[in-house]
Design a protein around this motif. Structure first.
Motif, PDB file in Angstrom:
ATOM      1  N   LYS A 170      17.428 -14.600 -27.276  1.00  0.00           N
ATOM      2  CA  LYS A 170      18.709 -15.073 -26.742  1.00  0.00           C
ATOM      3  C   LYS A 170      18.779 -14.849 -25.228  1.00  0.00           C
ATOM      4  O   LYS A 170      19.303 -15.681 -24.499  1.00  0.00           O
ATOM      5  CB  LYS A 170      19.881 -14.377 -27.460  1.00  0.00           C
ATOM      6  CG  LYS A 170      20.070 -14.838 -28.877  1.00  0.00           C
ATOM      7  CD  LYS A 170      20.347 -16.320 -28.905  1.00  0.00           C
ATOM      8  CE  LYS A 170      20.609 -16.844 -30.280  1.00  0.00           C
ATOM      9  NZ  LYS A 170      20.812 -18.295 -30.296  1.00  0.00           N
ATOM     10  N   GLU A 171      18.264 -13.710 -24.751  1.00  0.00           N
ATOM     11  CA  GLU A 171      18.198 -13.446 -23.307  1.00  0.00           C
ATOM     12  C   GLU A 171      17.362 -14.511 -22.607  1.00  0.00           C
ATOM     13  O   GLU A 171      17.722 -14.993 -21.533  1.00  0.00           O
ATOM     14  CB  GLU A 171      17.576 -12.074 -23.026  1.00  0.00           C
ATOM     15  CG  GLU A 171      18.470 -10.901 -23.294  1.00  0.00           C
ATOM     16  CD  GLU A 171      17.742  -9.579 -23.034  1.00  0.00           C
ATOM     17  OE1 GLU A 171      16.898  -9.510 -22.108  1.00  0.00           O
ATOM     18  OE2 GLU A 171      18.016  -8.619 -23.769  1.00  0.00           O
ATOM     19  N   TYR A 172      16.221 -14.847 -23.209  1.00  0.00           N
ATOM     20  CA  TYR A 172      15.369 -15.890 -22.646  1.00  0.00           C
ATOM     21  C   TYR A 172      16.140 -17.205 -22.529  1.00  0.00           C
ATOM     22  O   TYR A 172      16.102 -17.869 -21.494  1.00  0.00           O
ATOM     23  CB  TYR A 172      14.111 -16.087 -23.500  1.00  0.00           C
ATOM     24  CG  TYR A 172      13.394 -17.357 -23.169  1.00  0.00           C
ATOM     25  CD1 TYR A 172      12.558 -17.437 -22.051  1.00  0.00           C
ATOM     26  CD2 TYR A 172      13.575 -18.504 -23.940  1.00  0.00           C
ATOM     27  CE1 TYR A 172      11.919 -18.617 -21.722  1.00  0.00           C
ATOM     28  CE2 TYR A 172      12.936 -19.690 -23.624  1.00  0.00           C
ATOM     29  CZ  TYR A 172      12.116 -19.747 -22.512  1.00  0.00           C
ATOM     30  OH  TYR A 172      11.498 -20.924 -22.183  1.00  0.00           O
ATOM     31  N   LEU A 173      16.835 -17.592 -23.601  1.00  0.00           N
ATOM     32  CA  LEU A 173      17.587 -18.849 -23.578  1.00  0.00           C
ATOM     33  C   LEU A 173      18.646 -18.839 -22.487  1.00  0.00           C
ATOM     34  O   LEU A 173      18.832 -19.845 -21.788  1.00  0.00           O
ATOM     35  CB  LEU A 173      18.234 -19.114 -24.942  1.00  0.00           C
ATOM     36  CG  LEU A 173      17.276 -19.423 -26.091  1.00  0.00           C
ATOM     37  CD1 LEU A 173      18.067 -19.628 -27.382  1.00  0.00           C
ATOM     38  CD2 LEU A 173      16.398 -20.628 -25.786  1.00  0.00           C
ATOM     39  N   LYS A 174      19.333 -17.727 -22.316  1.00  0.00           N
ATOM     40  CA  LYS A 174      20.335 -17.626 -21.249  1.00  0.00           C
ATOM     41  C   LYS A 174      19.697 -17.767 -19.879  1.00  0.00           C
ATOM     42  O   LYS A 174      20.233 -18.449 -19.013  1.00  0.00           O
ATOM     43  CB  LYS A 174      21.078 -16.287 -21.329  1.00  0.00           C
ATOM     44  CG  LYS A 174      22.086 -16.206 -22.439  1.00  0.00           C
ATOM     45  CD  LYS A 174      22.761 -14.870 -22.443  1.00  0.00           C
ATOM     46  CE  LYS A 174      23.630 -14.683 -23.667  1.00  0.00           C
ATOM     47  NZ  LYS A 174      24.191 -13.334 -23.756  1.00  0.00           N
ATOM     48  N   SER A 175      18.546 -17.146 -19.685  1.00  0.00           N
ATOM     49  CA  SER A 175      17.870 -17.240 -18.386  1.00  0.00           C
ATOM     50  C   SER A 175      17.402 -18.662 -18.126  1.00  0.00           C
ATOM     51  O   SER A 175      17.450 -19.141 -16.993  1.00  0.00           O
ATOM     52  CB  SER A 175      16.693 -16.262 -18.305  1.00  0.00           C
ATOM     53  OG  SER A 175      15.629 -16.681 -19.117  1.00  0.00           O
ATOM     54  N   GLU A 176      16.970 -19.363 -19.154  1.00  0.00           N
ATOM     55  CA  GLU A 176      16.543 -20.759 -18.987  1.00  0.00           C
ATOM     56  C   GLU A 176      17.734 -21.651 -18.665  1.00  0.00           C
ATOM     57  O   GLU A 176      17.623 -22.576 -17.884  1.00  0.00           O
ATOM     58  CB  GLU A 176      15.834 -21.255 -20.255  1.00  0.00           C
ATOM     59  CG  GLU A 176      14.425 -20.757 -20.374  1.00  0.00           C
ATOM     60  CD  GLU A 176      13.551 -21.214 -19.225  1.00  0.00           C
ATOM     61  OE1 GLU A 176      13.341 -22.420 -19.056  1.00  0.00           O
ATOM     62  OE2 GLU A 176      13.069 -20.334 -18.488  1.00  0.00           O
ATOM     63  N   ASN A 177      18.890 -21.400 -19.293  1.00  0.00           N
ATOM     64  CA  ASN A 177      20.092 -22.184 -19.022  1.00  0.00           C
ATOM     65  C   ASN A 177      20.568 -21.999 -17.588  1.00  0.00           C
ATOM     66  O   ASN A 177      21.096 -22.928 -16.978  1.00  0.00           O
ATOM     67  CB  ASN A 177      21.209 -21.839 -20.003  1.00  0.00           C
ATOM     68  CG  ASN A 177      20.949 -22.421 -21.379  1.00  0.00           C
ATOM     69  OD1 ASN A 177      20.219 -23.403 -21.514  1.00  0.00           O
ATOM     70  ND2 ASN A 177      21.526 -21.823 -22.388  1.00  0.00           N
ATOM     71  N   ARG A 178      20.385 -20.801 -17.043  1.00  0.00           N
ATOM     72  CA  ARG A 178      20.768 -20.548 -15.653  1.00  0.00           C
ATOM     73  C   ARG A 178      19.882 -21.329 -14.685  1.00  0.00           C
ATOM     74  O   ARG A 178      20.308 -21.684 -13.615  1.00  0.00           O
ATOM     75  CB  ARG A 178      20.696 -19.055 -15.340  1.00  0.00           C
ATOM     76  CG  ARG A 178      21.932 -18.317 -15.810  1.00  0.00           C
ATOM     77  CD  ARG A 178      21.935 -16.909 -15.293  1.00  0.00           C
ATOM     78  NE  ARG A 178      21.989 -16.064 -16.476  1.00  0.00           N
ATOM     79  CZ  ARG A 178      21.227 -15.020 -16.723  1.00  0.00           C
ATOM     80  NH1 ARG A 178      20.360 -14.628 -15.839  1.00  0.00           N
ATOM     81  NH2 ARG A 178      21.338 -14.355 -17.824  1.00  0.00           N
ATOM     82  N   LYS A 179      18.643 -21.564 -15.058  1.00  0.00           N
ATOM     83  CA  LYS A 179      17.722 -22.308 -14.202  1.00  0.00           C
ATOM     84  C   LYS A 179      18.095 -23.778 -14.120  1.00  0.00           C
ATOM     85  O   LYS A 179      17.831 -24.430 -13.128  1.00  0.00           O
ATOM     86  CB  LYS A 179      16.279 -22.184 -14.714  1.00  0.00           C
ATOM     87  CG  LYS A 179      15.687 -20.822 -14.532  1.00  0.00           C
ATOM     88  CD  LYS A 179      14.272 -20.820 -15.071  1.00  0.00           C
ATOM     89  CE  LYS A 179      13.674 -19.435 -15.035  1.00  0.00           C
ATOM     90  NZ  LYS A 179      12.318 -19.417 -15.625  1.00  0.00           N
ATOM     91  N   ASN A 180      18.656 -24.291 -15.214  1.00  0.00           N
ATOM     92  CA  ASN A 180      18.966 -25.750 -15.279  1.00  0.00           C
ATOM     93  C   ASN A 180      20.303 -26.083 -14.675  1.00  0.00           C
ATOM     94  O   ASN A 180      21.183 -25.458 -14.446  1.00  0.00           O
ATOM     95  CB  ASN A 180      18.924 -26.238 -16.729  1.00  0.00           C
ATOM     96  CG  ASN A 180      17.537 -26.051 -17.317  1.00  0.00           C
ATOM     97  OD1 ASN A 180      16.549 -26.135 -16.600  1.00  0.00           O
ATOM     98  ND2 ASN A 180      17.460 -25.812 -18.601  1.00  0.00           N
TER      99      ASN A 180
END
Length: 112
Positions: free
Chosen positions: A102-112
């Motif tokens: 879930k942390e990974y997904l949040k970090s990826e969403n911040r990049k987009n």
């Protein structure tokens, strides 16, 4: 060197093992590693530091092919069908993997 697709990630989780287990004598903690296709949330491969081949095989059969978006269904199998002494440790390590995903997904969403 092999090529690893960008959408594949590894998450790990560790939890202390009960003193009365063989695995505890070998490892002290149970380690879970999941290889996840982040594009589909499907677990492509998995490993665990348990002492017996049967327990490791059971773990892989439950986890590989599972979907991180339906993680509760994976946990339910261990809650209902795994009656080894390391049960709570396995569930805890899996939950840690889920939180890291879930942390990974949040970090990826911040990049987009």
């Amino acid at each position: 060197m092999g090529v690893v697709p960008e959408h594949e990630i590894i998450v790990t989780g560790y939890a202390r093992l009960p003193d009365e287990t063989t695995a505890q004598k070998l490892y002290t903690v149970v380690g879970v590693t999941l290889l996840i296709d982040a594009g589909t949330s499907i677990i492509k491969d998995a490993d665990i530091t348990l002492a017996t081949t049967v327990a490791k095989d059971f773990f892989r059969r439950v986890v590989v092919g599972g979907n991180m978006e339906k993680f509760e269904s994976i946990l339910r199998v261990f809650e209902n069908q795994y009656w080894g002494t390391a049960k709570k440790s396995i569930i805890t390590a899996l939950k840690i993997c889920y939180l890291k995903y879930k942390e990974y997904l949040k970090s990826e969403n911040r990049k987009n």
